[in-house]
Structure formats: C-alpha cells, structure tokens
Write an enzyme that holds these catalytic residues in place. Structure first.
Site, PDB file in Angstrom:
ATOM      1  CB  CYS A   9      59.184 -56.979 -73.592  1.00 43.05           C
ATOM      2  SG  CYS A   9      58.233 -58.289 -72.784  1.00 43.05           S
ATOM      3  CG  ASN A  12      53.218 -60.441 -73.176  1.00 44.28           C
ATOM      4  OD1 ASN A  12      52.123 -60.885 -73.502  1.00 44.28           O
ATOM      5  ND2 ASN A  12      53.324 -59.420 -72.354  1.00 44.28           N
ATOM      6  CB  CYS A  14      60.425 -60.584 -67.924  1.00 44.35           C
ATOM      7  SG  CYS A  14      60.897 -62.308 -67.723  1.00 44.35           S
ATOM      8  NE  ARG A  15      62.497 -57.085 -71.437  1.00 44.04           N
ATOM      9  CZ  ARG A  15      63.166 -57.040 -72.577  1.00 44.04           C
ATOM     10  NH1 ARG A  15      64.027 -56.060 -72.774  1.00 44.04           N
ATOM     11  NH2 ARG A  15      62.977 -57.957 -73.494  1.00 44.04           N
ATOM     12  CB  SER A  16      55.572 -56.053 -72.002  1.00 42.81           C
ATOM     13  OG  SER A  16      55.397 -57.415 -72.279  1.00 42.81           O
ATOM     14  CG  ASP A 124      65.229 -60.045 -71.110  1.00 49.68           C
ATOM     15  OD1 ASP A 124      64.594 -60.307 -70.069  1.00 49.68           O
ATOM     16  OD2 ASP A 124      65.119 -60.687 -72.162  1.00 49.68           O
TER      17      ASP A 124
HETATM   18  P1  4NP Z   1      60.756 -60.425 -71.653  1.00 46.09           P
HETATM   19  O1  4NP Z   1      61.917 -61.474 -71.246  1.00 46.09           O
HETATM   20  O2  4NP Z   1      60.976 -60.061 -73.095  1.00 46.09           O
HETATM   21  O3  4NP Z   1      60.986 -59.289 -70.738  1.00 46.09           O
HETATM   22  O4  4NP Z   1      59.445 -61.151 -71.409  1.00 46.09           O
HETATM   23  C1  4NP Z   1      62.131 -62.647 -71.978  1.00 46.09           C
HETATM   24  C2  4NP Z   1      61.544 -63.804 -71.564  1.00 46.09           C
HETATM   25  C3  4NP Z   1      61.743 -64.972 -72.272  1.00 46.09           C
HETATM   26  C4  4NP Z   1      62.553 -64.958 -73.387  1.00 46.09           C
HETATM   27  C5  4NP Z   1      63.142 -63.792 -73.803  1.00 46.09           C
HETATM   28  C6  4NP Z   1      62.930 -62.626 -73.093  1.00 46.09           C
HETATM   29  N1  4NP Z   1      62.784 -66.164 -74.109  1.00 46.09           N
HETATM   30  O5  4NP Z   1      63.556 -66.126 -75.064  1.00 46.09           O
HETATM   31  O6  4NP Z   1      62.210 -67.188 -73.767  1.00 46.09           O
END
Ligand code: 4NP
Length: 156
Positions: A9, A12, A14-16, A124
C-alpha cells in the site's frame, strides 16, 4: 517451494499490514506454508509498527500484527516474491513503474482475488474511524482466503 506474496500500500501501516496478517492467518488455517511480507510505495513510516487502529482491528479477529515493521518496497522485491499485490490502483501503477526489466513477479490488484470485488481498491482507512479499519479487514481477508485457496490448489 513455498509461494511468496508481498502486499503493498502507500504507508505500510494500515492496509498492507492487515492484508499480510489476514493472508498468514488464512494460509495457516489451510495448512499452507507461505512467505508473506508487506511494504509501502512510500517510506515515511519505515521502521514503525502498524497504526494502532489496524493492530486493534486485527486483534478483534484474533490476529496479532503488532510485530510487523513498515518498510519501503525495493527493486529486489520483484525478484524475491512470486506475487506482488497492490491495495489500490495508484500503488499498482507505481509498482509497474518501479518493476525492473526482466523481474518475474506477477503484479496484480489485491481485490482481483476477492470474489465479487474484482477491480476495486481497498480504500485508505487512515483518515477514518475504527469502522473503516473493520471494513478494510473484511475486504483484505476475503481476498486472502481466496488467494490462499487458489495457491493451495496450484491454480496460481
Ligand atoms: P496505508 O495508509 O497506505 O494503508 O498504510 C496510509 C498511512 C499513512 C499515510 C498514507 C497512507 N501517510 O501519508 O502518512
């Protein structure tokens, strides 16, 4: 050879990490030995554990993802993993651009493995609430279950 799958994702955190946790959980339940990891196309959170809301959502399903640490995807990943699965279309596009010529990994959208959710992105949940993280879990575990089943049956 154990099948190897990398979930990717943006951050790294939340989703992955949820996808990796769900896949390990489903594979174990089927007696399938796998290599699984997750990474982000962005590196801002490298070294951090998953978001506490992701850890809590997995824990509600009896899965512990608290030991995971974020990292950024790297060129070697496209040689080490059989499958590299993106959580959304932006990340899939970025992975295609990062993939070295001649690397053998198969790149796909994760939800292409979730019956009924093919072609869709895992939204997200970062700016949402706990319900968003529960929805993420539901989506990634649907894909993880079918992915593990198909690997188990040699369909992939
Ligand atoms: P993820 O979510 O891609 O599912 O881990 C996010 C977590 C943090 C950020 C973006 C997406 N960020 O920009 O900090």
């Amino acid at each position: 050879m154990r099948p190897s799958v990398l979930f990717v994702c943006l951050g790294n955190i939340c989703r992955s990490p949820l996808a990796e946790g769900a896949f390990r959980h489903e594979a174990r339940a089927m007696g399938l030995e796998v290599v699984a990891d997750s990474a982000g196309t962005g590196g801002w959170h490298a070294g951090e554990p998953p978001d506490p809301r992701a850890i809590a959502a997995a824990r509600r399903q009896g899965v512990d993802i608290s030991g995971q640490r974020a990292r950024q995807v790297k060129a070697e990943d496209f040689r080490r993993f059989d499958l590299v699965l993106a959580l959304d279309h932006d990340n899939l596009r970025n992975l295609r651009a990062l993939m070295p010529k001649g690397a053998a990994a198969r790149l796909d959208l994760l939800l292409d493995y979730a019956p009924g959710l093919e072609g869709q992105a895992v939204a997200d949940p970062y700016y949402g609430d706990d319900a968003g993280f529960d929805l993420t879990w539901q989506q990634v575990s649907l894909a993880a279950r079918d992915l593990a089943r198909r690997l188990r049956h040699g369909e992939i």
